[in-house]
Design a protein around this motif. Structure first.
Motif, short mmCIF file in Angstrom:
data_model
loop_
_atom_site.label_atom_id
_atom_site.label_comp_id
_atom_site.label_asym_id
_atom_site.label_seq_id
_atom_site.Cartn_x
_atom_site.Cartn_y
_atom_site.Cartn_z
N LEU A 35 0.81 -1.22 0.00
CA LEU A 35 0.00 0.00 0.00
C LEU A 35 0.85 1.28 0.00
N ILE A 36 0.43 2.22 -0.81
CA ILE A 36 1.06 3.55 -0.88
C ILE A 36 0.03 4.56 -0.40
N TRP A 37 0.44 5.40 0.56
CA TRP A 37 -0.52 6.30 1.21
C TRP A 37 -0.31 7.74 0.74
N PRO A 38 -1.29 8.33 0.06
CA PRO A 38 -1.18 9.73 -0.37
C PRO A 38 -1.44 10.68 0.80
N ILE A 39 -0.59 11.71 0.91
CA ILE A 39 -0.73 12.69 1.99
C ILE A 39 -0.82 14.10 1.39
N PHE A 40 -1.83 14.84 1.76
CA PHE A 40 -1.99 16.22 1.28
C PHE A 40 -1.40 17.20 2.28
N LEU A 41 -0.72 18.21 1.73
CA LEU A 41 -0.04 19.21 2.57
C LEU A 41 -0.72 20.57 2.43
N THR A 42 -0.70 21.33 3.52
CA THR A 42 -1.25 22.69 3.46
C THR A 42 -0.39 23.65 4.27
N ASP A 43 -0.56 24.94 4.01
CA ASP A 43 0.18 25.95 4.76
C ASP A 43 -0.40 26.08 6.17
N GLY A 44 0.30 26.86 6.99
CA GLY A 44 -0.20 27.16 8.33
C GLY A 44 0.39 26.25 9.39
N LYS A 45 -0.12 26.40 10.60
CA LYS A 45 0.36 25.61 11.73
C LYS A 45 -0.79 24.84 12.36
N ASN A 46 -0.47 23.64 12.83
CA ASN A 46 -1.43 22.84 13.56
C ASN A 46 -2.72 22.59 12.77
N GLN A 47 -2.57 22.39 11.46
CA GLN A 47 -3.74 22.18 10.61
C GLN A 47 -3.93 20.70 10.30
N LYS A 48 -5.15 20.24 10.46
CA LYS A 48 -5.56 18.92 9.96
C LYS A 48 -6.97 19.14 9.44
N ASN A 49 -7.02 19.52 8.16
CA ASN A 49 -8.30 19.95 7.60
C ASN A 49 -8.96 18.86 6.78
N GLN A 50 -10.19 18.58 7.13
CA GLN A 50 -11.00 17.62 6.39
C GLN A 50 -11.19 18.12 4.95
#
Ligand code: PBG
Length: 330
Positions: A35-50
């Protein structure tokens, strides 16, 4: 194949009677190694956005990435795929943010490789769509995505990613000739052992919608990608794409999307001696996930879908269910 044996001497249900017997004769298996797991990145701090169109999938800020990698290691996932959600102000018509050594992907790469070295593999897309104001994977002139000009930039993007520590360079742009050009540049710059996963067979599909939402390119994209991604009516063309990419130096190839294209996976894995991966794309994820949430189908459908890729001949699968299924398989 000539059939040997007949009813009532032969009863195929005998081997299916007990669980141990079913295990004994099972022709395929699925493990977290696949399995290969895709991870999305975003700017900012302490973000885990649905991500609204992909419930259960998040965009993480860089400070959260260490935890994500630790989770992947615990689950024995071999490879992570990084994708950036780029702010609109950083996008332009040439996708120049792709070559910024402080862009989201580069920052994440530096951090992960410093802390985790080669304990886990990291793969990165080579393509301009997260960075262009028009949402296309390359340079747009008069509505047409330019091939050779785009490849020149992709080579630079690939080199930058390799410098940042990327293990697997994954061109997903579908320009002609980019694998050879990237391989040559990597070799010349002492990245002889950096692997190339070619999105050799990528169809112009209607199943990519939620992903474009996740990386923020949906609104910018005004037209389709049919003049570079493959026509989904074609099978023979897939053979040509893969043959070319093998000659150009690809280490593995990917078929994308996944489930509607099992025939292509099977054809390629029967034809070529190169590892073939499947990409269970965002639209497939959202459909299956929605069916489970609404209790239309059981969550066991996820494993069934992933095992169908193995049966078709895939050696690994990119899937947004990777963490969830790896947990279940433990
Ligand atoms: C773009 C890219 C796409 C995906 C991965 N890389 C979308 C596209 O070609 O528009 C789709 C992945 C998914 O839908 O999960 N280079």
């Amino acid at each position: 194949m000539k059939l040997i044996g007949s009813y009532p001497n032969t009863r195929l249900r005998r081997n299916r009677k007990t669980e141990w017997s079913r295990h004994l004769v099972s022709e395929n298996s699925l493990s977290s190694n696949d399995l290969i797991w895709p991870i999305f990145l975003t700017d900012g701090k302490n973000q885990k956005n649905q991500i609204s169109t992909m419930p259960g999938v998040y965009r993480y800020s860089i400070d959260k990435i260490e935890k994500v990698v630790e989770k992947a290691l615990k689950l024995k996932l071999p490879l992570l795929a990084l994708f950036p959600h780029t702010q609109i102000v950083k996008k332009d018509k040439d996708g120049s943010e792709a070559l910024n050594e402080n862009n989201l992907v580069c920052k994440a790469l530096k951090l992960i490789k410093k802390k985790f070295k080669s304990d886990i593999g990291i793969m990165c897309d080579v393509a301009l769509d997260p960075y262009t104001s028009h949402g296309h994977d390359g340079l747009l002139k008069k509505g047409y995505v330019q091939n050779d000009e785009t490849v020149e930039i992709l080579v630079k993007q690939a080199l930058l990613l390799a410098e940042m520590g990327c293990d697997v360079i994954a061109p997903s742009d579908m320009m002609d000739g980019r694998i050879g050009k990237i391989r040559k540049a990597l070799d010349k710059n002492n990245f002889k052992l950096v692997q190339i996963l070619s999105y050799a067979v990528k169809y112009a599909s209607n199943f990519y919608g939620p992903f474009r939402d996740a990386i923020g390119s949906k609104k910018s994209l005004k037209s389709d990608k049919k003049n570079y991604q493959m026509n989904f009516l074609n099978q023979k063309e897939a053979l040509r794409e893969v043959a070319l990419d093998i000659n150009e130096g690809a280490d593995f190839v990917i078929v994308k999307p996944g489930m509607p294209y099992l025939d292509i996976i099977k054809l390629l894995s029967d034809t070529f001696k190169i590892p073939v991966f499947a990409y269970q794309v965002s639209g497939e994820y959202s459909l299956i996930n929605n069916g489970i949430k609404k209790k239309i189908i059981s969550e066991k459908a996820i494993e069934e879908s992933l095992m169908s890729f193995k049966r078709a001949g895939a050696s690994a699968i990119v899937t947004y269910f990777a963490d969830y299924i790896a947990q279940r398989l433990r």
